[in-house]
Motif scaffolding. Structure first.
Motif, PDB file in Angstrom:
ATOM      1  N   ILE A 163       0.839  -1.201   0.000  1.00 30.61           N
ATOM      2  CA  ILE A 163       0.000   0.000   0.000  1.00 30.61           C
ATOM      3  C   ILE A 163       0.876   1.254   0.000  1.00 30.61           C
ATOM      4  O   ILE A 163       0.653   2.191  -0.785  1.00 30.61           O
ATOM      5  CB  ILE A 163      -0.940  -0.013   1.220  1.00 30.61           C
ATOM      6  N   ALA A 164       1.879   1.269   0.866  1.00 27.08           N
ATOM      7  CA  ALA A 164       2.782   2.418   0.936  1.00 27.08           C
ATOM      8  C   ALA A 164       3.579   2.590  -0.352  1.00 27.08           C
ATOM      9  O   ALA A 164       3.894   3.720  -0.758  1.00 27.08           O
ATOM     10  CB  ALA A 164       3.732   2.252   2.124  1.00 27.08           C
ATOM     11  N   THR A 165       3.904   1.489  -0.998  1.00 26.03           N
ATOM     12  CA  THR A 165       4.630   1.553  -2.267  1.00 26.03           C
ATOM     13  C   THR A 165       3.822   2.278  -3.331  1.00 26.03           C
ATOM     14  O   THR A 165       4.328   3.175  -4.020  1.00 26.03           O
ATOM     15  CB  THR A 165       4.968   0.132  -2.755  1.00 26.03           C
ATOM     16  N   SER A 166       2.563   1.907  -3.463  1.00 22.41           N
ATOM     17  CA  SER A 166       1.729   2.570  -4.466  1.00 22.41           C
ATOM     18  C   SER A 166       1.496   4.035  -4.113  1.00 22.41           C
ATOM     19  O   SER A 166       1.383   4.889  -5.007  1.00 22.41           O
ATOM     20  CB  SER A 166       0.393   1.841  -4.616  1.00 22.41           C
ATOM     21  N   ASP A 167       1.434   4.342  -2.820  1.00 24.64           N
ATOM     22  CA  ASP A 167       1.309   5.749  -2.432  1.00 24.64           C
ATOM     23  C   ASP A 167       2.482   6.558  -2.976  1.00 24.64           C
ATOM     24  O   ASP A 167       2.281   7.623  -3.595  1.00 24.64           O
ATOM     25  CB  ASP A 167       1.262   5.874  -0.906  1.00 24.64           C
ATOM     26  N   SER A 168       3.709   6.089  -2.768  1.00 25.41           N
ATOM     27  CA  SER A 168       4.871   6.830  -3.266  1.00 25.41           C
ATOM     28  C   SER A 168       4.961   6.785  -4.791  1.00 25.41           C
ATOM     29  O   SER A 168       5.294   7.790  -5.436  1.00 25.41           O
ATOM     30  CB  SER A 168       6.163   6.278  -2.654  1.00 25.41           C
ATOM     31  N   LYS A 169       4.674   5.637  -5.383  1.00 28.40           N
ATOM     32  CA  LYS A 169       4.736   5.534  -6.844  1.00 28.40           C
ATOM     33  C   LYS A 169       3.851   6.578  -7.515  1.00 28.40           C
ATOM     34  O   LYS A 169       4.275   7.281  -8.441  1.00 28.40           O
ATOM     35  CB  LYS A 169       4.301   4.138  -7.299  1.00 28.40           C
ATOM     36  N   TYR A 170       2.612   6.667  -7.038  1.00 27.15           N
ATOM     37  CA  TYR A 170       1.665   7.547  -7.719  1.00 27.15           C
ATOM     38  C   TYR A 170       1.683   8.971  -7.176  1.00 27.15           C
ATOM     39  O   TYR A 170       1.079   9.863  -7.787  1.00 27.15           O
ATOM     40  CB  TYR A 170       0.270   6.923  -7.698  1.00 27.15           C
ATOM     41  N   ALA A 171       2.414   9.190  -6.090  1.00 29.30           N
ATOM     42  CA  ALA A 171       2.648  10.568  -5.662  1.00 29.30           C
ATOM     43  C   ALA A 171       3.649  11.245  -6.593  1.00 29.30           C
ATOM     44  O   ALA A 171       3.536  12.437  -6.883  1.00 29.30           O
ATOM     45  CB  ALA A 171       3.159  10.593  -4.220  1.00 29.30           C
ATOM     46  N   TYR A 172       4.644  10.469  -7.077  1.00 28.28           N
ATOM     47  CA  TYR A 172       5.719  11.056  -7.882  1.00 28.28           C
ATOM     48  C   TYR A 172       5.626  10.706  -9.358  1.00 28.28           C
ATOM     49  O   TYR A 172       6.177  11.429 -10.197  1.00 28.28           O
ATOM     50  CB  TYR A 172       7.076  10.615  -7.317  1.00 28.28           C
ATOM     51  N   GLU A 173       4.969   9.620  -9.715  1.00 26.13           N
ATOM     52  CA  GLU A 173       4.699   9.277 -11.116  1.00 26.13           C
ATOM     53  C   GLU A 173       5.963   9.348 -11.988  1.00 26.13           C
ATOM     54  O   GLU A 173       5.928   9.843 -13.114  1.00 26.13           O
ATOM     55  CB  GLU A 173       3.608  10.182 -11.688  1.00 26.13           C
ATOM     56  N   ARG A 174       7.061   8.840 -11.466  1.00 27.62           N
ATOM     57  CA  ARG A 174       8.341   8.937 -12.196  1.00 27.62           C
ATOM     58  C   ARG A 174       8.375   7.960 -13.380  1.00 27.62           C
ATOM     59  O   ARG A 174       8.030   6.794 -13.251  1.00 27.62           O
ATOM     60  CB  ARG A 174       9.492   8.640 -11.230  1.00 27.62           C
ATOM     61  N   TRP A 175       8.847   8.474 -14.513  1.00 27.12           N
ATOM     62  CA  TRP A 175       8.904   7.633 -15.700  1.00 27.12           C
ATOM     63  C   TRP A 175       9.895   6.495 -15.540  1.00 27.12           C
ATOM     64  O   TRP A 175      10.799   6.535 -14.727  1.00 27.12           O
ATOM     65  CB  TRP A 175       9.183   8.437 -16.948  1.00 27.12           C
ATOM     66  N   ARG A 176       9.683   5.450 -16.338  1.00 30.58           N
ATOM     67  CA  ARG A 176      10.550   4.290 -16.312  1.00 30.58           C
ATOM     68  C   ARG A 176      11.798   4.538 -17.169  1.00 30.58           C
ATOM     69  O   ARG A 176      11.797   5.399 -18.067  1.00 30.58           O
ATOM     70  CB  ARG A 176       9.799   3.074 -16.857  1.00 30.58           C
ATOM     71  N   PRO A 177      12.874   3.756 -16.925  1.00 32.85           N
ATOM     72  CA  PRO A 177      14.094   3.948 -17.706  1.00 32.85           C
ATOM     73  C   PRO A 177      13.886   3.896 -19.210  1.00 32.85           C
ATOM     74  O   PRO A 177      14.492   4.687 -19.949  1.00 32.85           O
ATOM     75  CB  PRO A 177      14.992   2.807 -17.219  1.00 32.85           C
ATOM     76  N   VAL A 178      13.029   2.984 -19.697  1.00 37.17           N
ATOM     77  CA  VAL A 178      12.858   2.877 -21.142  1.00 37.17           C
ATOM     78  C   VAL A 178      12.319   4.176 -21.722  1.00 37.17           C
ATOM     79  O   VAL A 178      12.721   4.597 -22.830  1.00 37.17           O
ATOM     80  CB  VAL A 178      11.955   1.671 -21.507  1.00 37.17           C
TER      81      VAL A 178
END
Length: 447
Positions: free
Chosen positions: A316-331
């Protein structure tokens, strides 16, 4: 701040970092504090000596006539249930584990006077896990009923068996009721995500499938212990004009490319070995710890319960940070970014459909390492692991930290995460798991 309830026997003060300058890890972040990923350079600290699960330690009963001990038998039954009838989403399956084993931990925590302790706890654990699994995976009822009968046939008939089953089933019903509508079903977990317009640093669907974002709904699901989903939200990822970001991108460009000229055969194997579901990959390490603990049935139930509670809250905490920052993937960054764009660059492995920061594999690894180190000790006699994504490969480990370190490297070598995202994941998983351990007594008290 609400008063924490520490599980008796878990001495949080004994956790230590390997270096004197790492004392920042000894105090969990305050609620809402943004935690910088730089706090884990270069990787997760090794926790101190194993903390006992309970003040009274009992050795697991020896199996009769070669019978698998009850906790291990029901661990295997849970794993088989998830493998054959589990949900399509990892966190939903983690929830199933957590519900059944939390009920078992509560049911076995105390034993009424006048009954045989071992028989009561075996019956209580079986009653709790059986009730939870047949409720959450009804297609496996026939097999689970047979396992339940097998367990009870090995326990002498009488008050210990009857009262143990009753308390186990009651605790399962209570936990099941408390988790209704928690937002962890597959549809809720994968709630639609409104993709932002393309811009530097912003996540976009990735090739080859350009699939919709996954796990967006996790960020609003109900945790088991966290007060809010954002309680341990990470500090932002490195700025796009920073030297750390440039170094991250250069590393993944070189080592994570499908046609990399610098990645070794061993590094390729590492990427492939850790490619699959973290839940699947950590099922055997947890079983190793379970089989080697000398905490008795109650301690075994607590180990599995706290492991999976921590992992649900970590996801749950992982998705909170993922979608708070929405950082693009390396590709996306390598193909379309400002630093030497290369439209033909392709990662070794297909990029999962959600943002880069933090890595979900490493948040899982950080939380798993923290719980296993605290409750089973940071080191173990050598144990072998195989991976469904690397047929024929067997690796041997002696510490849980080795698993974390390989996860960090694997996601870079796969070309699907930056090292900053991986190290931040270790930080986040560690922080969530330490909080769960610190407040475990509040969770485990029978209802």
């Amino acid at each position: 701040m609400a008063r924490s309830t520490v599980l008796p026997g878990i001495d949080i003060s004994r956790f230590h970092a390997p270096d004197a300058d790492r004392d920042d890890f000894l105090t969990p972040p305050a609620p809402g504090e943004h935690v910088s990923s730089t706090r884990t350079r270069p990787a997760l600290f090794v926790l101190g000596a194993a903390a006992l699960l309970a003040a009274s330690v009992t050795v697991p009963q020896a199996s009769a006539a070669g019978r698998t001990p009850t906790a291990l038998a029901w661990y295997d039954a849970t794993a088989e249930t998830i493998a054959t009838a589990g949900a399509s989403t990892q966190i939903t399956n983690s929830r199933t584990w957590a519900i059944g084993w939390l009920a078992a931990a509560r049911a076995t925590r105390s034993v009424p006077a006048g009954v045989d302790r071992g028989a009561y706890q075996e019956a209580a654990l079986a009653g709790a896990v059986h009730r939870a699994l047949v409720t959450l995976a009804p297609s496996r009822t026939e097999q689970l009923d047979a396992k339940f009968k097998e367990t009870l046939d090995a326990i002498p008939d009488g008050p210990a068996e009857e009262r143990g089953v009753a308390v186990g089933e009651r605790q399962a019903d209570i936990v099941l009721a408390s988790r209704e509508g928690d937002g962890l079903g597959p549809a809720a977990v994968n709630a639609p995500y409104p993709v932002k317009p393309a811009a530097p640093g912003v996540w976009q669907p990735t090739p080859p499938d350009h699939a919709p974002a996954a796990q967006y709904g996790n960020r609003v699901a109900k945790p088991f212990l966290l007060r809010t989903q954002s309680q341990f939200r990470l500090a932002p990822p490195p700025a796009l004009d920073s030297r750390r970001y440039a170094a991250d991108l250069a590393e993944v460009r070189a080592y994570g490319a499908a046609d990399s000229a610098v990645r070794s055969a061993r590094q390729t194997e590492t990427a492939t070995f850790w490619l699959g579901s973290s839940l699947t990959l950590y099922t055997e390490p947890l079983r190793v710890a379970l089989s080697r603990t000398h905490q008795g049935i109650a301690g075994q139930a607590r180990l599995v319960a706290l492991f999976h509670v921590a992992l649900v809250d970590t996801q749950i905490a992982t998705s909170d940070s993922k979608y708070a920052y929405e950082r693009w993937r390396p590709v996306t960054a390598i193909r379309t970014g400002a630093i030497e764009p290369d439209l033909g660059w392709t990662p070794l492995h297909t990029t999962p459909a959600h943002p880069d920061y933090p890595s979900g594999h490493t948040t899982y690894a950080g939380a798993a390492q923290t719980v296993l180190s605290a409750l089973a000790g940071p080191r173990s006699a050598p144990f072998a692991l195989t991976s469904p994504t690397a047929p024929g490969v067997t690796r041997t480990y002696t510490t849980w930290k080795q698993l974390s370190d390989e996860n960090v490297d694997a996601r870079v070598f796969s070309g699907i995460h930056t090292r900053s995202a991986d190290e931040a994941g270790i930080t986040l998983g560690t922080n969530v798991a330490r909080y769960v351990l610190h407040d475990a007594g509040r969770l485990l008290a029978p209802r």
